[in-house]
Scaffold this motif. Structure first.
Motif, PDB file in Angstrom:
ATOM      1  N   GLU A 107     -42.181  88.196  24.336  1.00  0.00           N
ATOM      2  CA  GLU A 107     -42.028  88.989  23.119  1.00  0.00           C
ATOM      3  C   GLU A 107     -43.294  88.942  22.269  1.00  0.00           C
ATOM      4  O   GLU A 107     -43.752  89.970  21.768  1.00  0.00           O
ATOM      5  N   GLU A 108     -43.858  87.742  22.117  1.00  0.00           N
ATOM      6  CA  GLU A 108     -45.104  87.596  21.360  1.00  0.00           C
ATOM      7  C   GLU A 108     -46.229  88.379  22.042  1.00  0.00           C
ATOM      8  O   GLU A 108     -47.029  89.058  21.386  1.00  0.00           O
ATOM      9  N   PRO A 149     -39.608  81.441  27.545  1.00  0.00           N
ATOM     10  CA  PRO A 149     -38.408  81.494  26.700  1.00  0.00           C
ATOM     11  C   PRO A 149     -38.077  82.948  26.375  1.00  0.00           C
ATOM     12  O   PRO A 149     -38.972  83.774  26.205  1.00  0.00           O
ATOM     13  N   GLY A 150     -36.800  83.288  26.327  1.00  0.00           N
ATOM     14  CA  GLY A 150     -36.413  84.674  26.053  1.00  0.00           C
ATOM     15  C   GLY A 150     -36.699  85.530  27.275  1.00  0.00           C
ATOM     16  O   GLY A 150     -36.262  85.248  28.384  1.00  0.00           O
ATOM     17  N   MET A 151     -37.480  86.566  27.070  1.00  0.00           N
ATOM     18  CA  MET A 151     -37.867  87.470  28.152  1.00  0.00           C
ATOM     19  C   MET A 151     -38.658  86.691  29.200  1.00  0.00           C
ATOM     20  O   MET A 151     -39.608  86.001  28.873  1.00  0.00           O
ATOM     21  N   ASP A 152     -38.265  86.798  30.477  1.00  0.00           N
ATOM     22  CA  ASP A 152     -39.029  86.077  31.501  1.00  0.00           C
ATOM     23  C   ASP A 152     -40.265  86.876  31.893  1.00  0.00           C
ATOM     24  O   ASP A 152     -40.473  88.006  31.441  1.00  0.00           O
ATOM     25  N   GLU A 210     -39.726  90.401  33.460  1.00  0.00           N
ATOM     26  CA  GLU A 210     -39.312  91.377  32.437  1.00  0.00           C
ATOM     27  C   GLU A 210     -40.502  91.785  31.577  1.00  0.00           C
ATOM     28  O   GLU A 210     -40.659  92.961  31.238  1.00  0.00           O
ATOM     29  N   SER A 232     -44.849  83.550  24.581  1.00  0.00           N
ATOM     30  CA  SER A 232     -43.620  84.195  25.054  1.00  0.00           C
ATOM     31  C   SER A 232     -43.907  85.656  25.388  1.00  0.00           C
ATOM     32  O   SER A 232     -44.924  86.222  24.947  1.00  0.00           O
ATOM     33  N   ASP A 286     -45.771  79.505  28.047  1.00  0.00           N
ATOM     34  CA  ASP A 286     -45.122  78.788  26.945  1.00  0.00           C
ATOM     35  C   ASP A 286     -45.617  77.351  26.823  1.00  0.00           C
ATOM     36  O   ASP A 286     -45.403  76.715  25.800  1.00  0.00           O
TER      37      ASP A 286
END
Length: 129
Positions: free
Chosen positions: A40-41, A61-64, A67, A38, A13
């Motif tokens: 997700e991206e 950010p969000g999903m580490d 994960e 990220s 990030d």
């Protein structure tokens, strides 16, 4: 005939950290590099173009990062993973060990990028060196 460039995804990030590692690796003209900020991206990118290897920051950010690794491995979107983290207390969990990660795959920031390069090459070629 030149070997095809292997797709490698850098997930961090911190844009500057991501760009510095990508710029360093690009100098060797061995990899098709792409980056994400990220988990997700990164998953969205991998669905379009799976990677041979992902270099993953743990604090995203969000999903580490853990994960992300579990999700990408489950979907078979990436073959190998390297952890590149500023979290000095990070240890390889049993779930990540079950996916093939070892202490050799963990690099703590700041790191000499040549060490990351050597590990990428070892994983991609299958030579533990």
């Amino acid at each position: 005939m030149a070997e095809p460039r292997q797709p490698v995804l850098i997930i961090d990030d911190e844009e500057r950290v991501r760009e510095l590692l990508m710029d360093y690796l690009d100098e060797f003209d061995e990899f098709e590099l792409f980056g994400a900020g990220s988990g997700e991206e990164a998953l969205a990118m991998l669905r379009l173009r799976p990677a041979r290897l992902c270099v993953v920051d743990m604090r995203l950010p969000g999903m580490d990062g853990a994960e992300f690794i579990e999700a990408a491995a489950a979907a078979r979107l990436c073959h190998h993973f390297i952890v590149h983290t500023g979290s000095v207390d990070f240890t390889v969990s049993q779930a990540l060990q079950d996916l093939g990660l070892t202490r050799k795959d963990v690099f703590y920031k700041p790191v000499d990028a040549s060490q990351v390069l050597a590990r990428i090459r070892a994983l991609i070629t299958g030579e533990e060196g």
